[in-house]
Design a protein around this motif. Sequence first.
Motif, short mmCIF file in Angstrom:
data_model
loop_
_atom_site.label_atom_id
_atom_site.label_comp_id
_atom_site.label_asym_id
_atom_site.label_seq_id
_atom_site.Cartn_x
_atom_site.Cartn_y
_atom_site.Cartn_z
N SER A 16 47.16 40.25 47.46
CA SER A 16 46.41 39.02 47.71
C SER A 16 45.37 39.22 48.81
O SER A 16 44.66 38.29 49.17
N LYS A 17 45.28 40.44 49.37
CA LYS A 17 44.24 40.75 50.34
C LYS A 17 42.89 40.84 49.63
O LYS A 17 42.83 40.91 48.40
N HIS A 18 41.81 40.84 50.42
CA HIS A 18 40.49 40.90 49.82
C HIS A 18 40.31 42.19 49.02
O HIS A 18 40.76 43.26 49.43
N VAL A 19 39.64 42.06 47.89
CA VAL A 19 39.44 43.18 46.96
C VAL A 19 37.95 43.45 46.81
O VAL A 19 37.14 42.52 46.70
N GLY A 20 37.58 44.73 46.81
CA GLY A 20 36.22 45.13 46.50
C GLY A 20 36.20 45.95 45.22
O GLY A 20 37.11 46.74 44.97
N THR A 21 35.17 45.75 44.40
CA THR A 21 35.07 46.50 43.14
C THR A 21 33.62 46.71 42.78
O THR A 21 32.71 46.12 43.38
N SER A 22 33.38 47.56 41.79
CA SER A 22 32.03 47.79 41.30
C SER A 22 32.00 47.56 39.79
O SER A 22 33.04 47.38 39.16
N PHE A 23 30.79 47.56 39.23
CA PHE A 23 30.61 47.34 37.80
C PHE A 23 29.71 48.43 37.24
O PHE A 23 28.72 48.81 37.87
N THR A 24 30.04 48.89 36.05
CA THR A 24 29.26 49.96 35.43
C THR A 24 28.06 49.45 34.65
O THR A 24 27.18 50.23 34.29
N ASP A 25 28.01 48.14 34.38
CA ASP A 25 26.92 47.58 33.58
C ASP A 25 26.70 46.13 34.00
O ASP A 25 27.66 45.40 34.24
N PRO A 26 25.45 45.69 34.10
CA PRO A 26 25.18 44.30 34.50
C PRO A 26 25.82 43.27 33.58
O PRO A 26 26.20 42.18 34.02
N ASP A 27 25.94 43.62 32.28
CA ASP A 27 26.47 42.65 31.32
C ASP A 27 27.96 42.37 31.53
O ASP A 27 28.48 41.39 30.99
N TYR A 28 28.66 43.23 32.28
CA TYR A 28 30.10 43.04 32.46
C TYR A 28 30.43 42.04 33.57
O TYR A 28 31.58 41.60 33.69
N VAL A 29 29.44 41.68 34.38
CA VAL A 29 29.70 40.79 35.51
C VAL A 29 30.14 39.41 35.02
O VAL A 29 31.06 38.80 35.58
N ALA A 30 29.52 38.91 33.96
CA ALA A 30 29.86 37.58 33.46
C ALA A 30 31.32 37.50 33.02
O ALA A 30 32.02 36.53 33.32
N ASP A 31 31.80 38.54 32.32
CA ASP A 31 33.20 38.55 31.91
C ASP A 31 34.12 38.62 33.11
O ASP A 31 35.18 37.97 33.15
N ALA A 32 33.73 39.42 34.11
CA ALA A 32 34.55 39.51 35.32
C ALA A 32 34.64 38.16 36.02
O ALA A 32 35.71 37.77 36.51
N LEU A 33 33.54 37.46 36.07
CA LEU A 33 33.55 36.15 36.71
C LEU A 33 34.44 35.17 35.95
O LEU A 33 35.13 34.33 36.56
N LYS A 34 34.46 35.25 34.62
CA LYS A 34 35.37 34.40 33.85
C LYS A 34 36.83 34.65 34.25
O LYS A 34 37.61 33.71 34.41
N MET A 35 37.18 35.93 34.40
CA MET A 35 38.54 36.26 34.82
C MET A 35 38.82 35.75 36.22
O MET A 35 39.88 35.17 36.50
N LEU A 36 37.87 35.92 37.12
CA LEU A 36 38.06 35.48 38.50
C LEU A 36 38.14 33.97 38.59
O LEU A 36 38.89 33.43 39.42
#
Length: 512
Positions: A194-214
């Motif tokens: 539950s601590k703060h998490v940092g991550t990266s993305f390999t493609d700009p199009d994947y950010v939207a899906d990640a935000l849906k999960m978040l």
Amino acid sequence: MTQTTSRRSGGRTARRAARSAPLSAEMRPIRPGMEGGIFKPLSEAQMGRIHQAALEALATIGLADAPPSGVAHLRAAGALLGDDGRIRFPRAVVETALANACRDITLYSRDGQNDLSLSGARVHFGTAGAAVSMVDVQGRHYRDSTVQDLHDAARITDRLDNIHFLQRPMVCRDIADNREMDLNTIYAACSGTSKHVGTSFTDPDYVADALKMLHLIAGGEAAWRARPFVSNSNCFVVPPMKFATESCQVMENCIAGGMPVLLLSAGMAGATAPSTVAGAIVQAVAECLAGLVYVNAVSPGHPAIFGTWPFGLDLRTGAMTGGSGEQALLTAGCAQMHRFYGLPGGAAAGMTDAKLPDMQAGWEQMCSNLLAGLSGLNMVYEAAGMHASLLGFCHESLILGDDLIGQALRVLRGIEVDDATLALDQMRAVCLGGPGHYLGTPETLARMQSDYVYPALGDRSSPKEWAETGKPDLAEKASARKEEILSRPSAARFDPELDRRIRAQFRIHLPA
């Protein structure tokens, strides 16, 4: 004599029990966000020269390869597009970005118990990297890293007091599809800590899906935007002095989604950055200033961490030297430049070139971690677990790093001088008619927890006691601690209904 022995034994047992019991937050001698800033390898005049050199580099050399959207944002902010395709930054453009920049960033935790305030010289230690291998301590070999390894690293981090955040330390090499890898990275990390998490993305199009999960994890988009508990580690530049086109597009999407960004410039001194310590710092500062202009052109005041990460190089072989004294100076000098600008910043320390958690790993990790903390670096990335010049990650080393960082934090806390700590009253009581020693005095007992840091795994026993307990090996003790942590359910695991909803929308590779 028997009674005396009994009393001493009981007292020792009681003291050991007191040391092993968890301390309340206010009683802990060390904690996240302690103030650094006393180590200053650069003078004020030297910092001023680095600043002026960075401004000249931005105005006369500029950066190439900005995406069309970035060109538009930067030109709107006053940057100039040359006939050679390079974006140049007049001094006034940089000064405007500095004026608009967010200077008091909070990196939120999911449970609200481990939020990180990056103001001033507050120091936090955590993981980072993109290791492709795991260190097998027992087998003394390296193997491909997996999503289960990442999840286990998150679960271990969640239980370690001195590892304050988890930035993805390894690549999930068992997931071939990049979209699924990015999404499973978020799932594995957030369901492990539950601590703060940092991550990266390999493609700009994947950010939207990640935000849906978040949004699902947070309980809705509004809740996510109020307390974003994941940040984007963004290599927005390819040193020397070129924008990383797709990463810049990722950054724009993350900004639109309310995600804090780490502006990460990772030049290699002698290869992709000047070979001198000062020159490598100048280039990293210039690149991150360009990133700061970019972020604030997209969204003024958006939280962006000034991530100057220059690395050292062994010029004899071309090998990275993450555990060198030069690396420690690079990181400390960058921390000073963050404070010169009054910006929340991060850099790399604590990584080692050693292949196993051995003596080399210990001296290399302590050297750069300690100087990073003393220099007041807000975010000390790669502080624990990272081996082989960032190629390998080790769970046991992560656990041992918790002890190591604990000692570094105690040095960072420094020496308190007041009437109580000068202890003249104690000296009078002990020396003038007292027992002649300070063992067991009320003052000693009162401060044994608030003033002293006790290692969880480090061995302070006598040779006789060490032999009587089977001559325990430090790495073996770390492996046992790892197994103990991983034998229990993660406290950060998702509610079953939330987990079902996530798995219904995304292909999760970890077993339910």
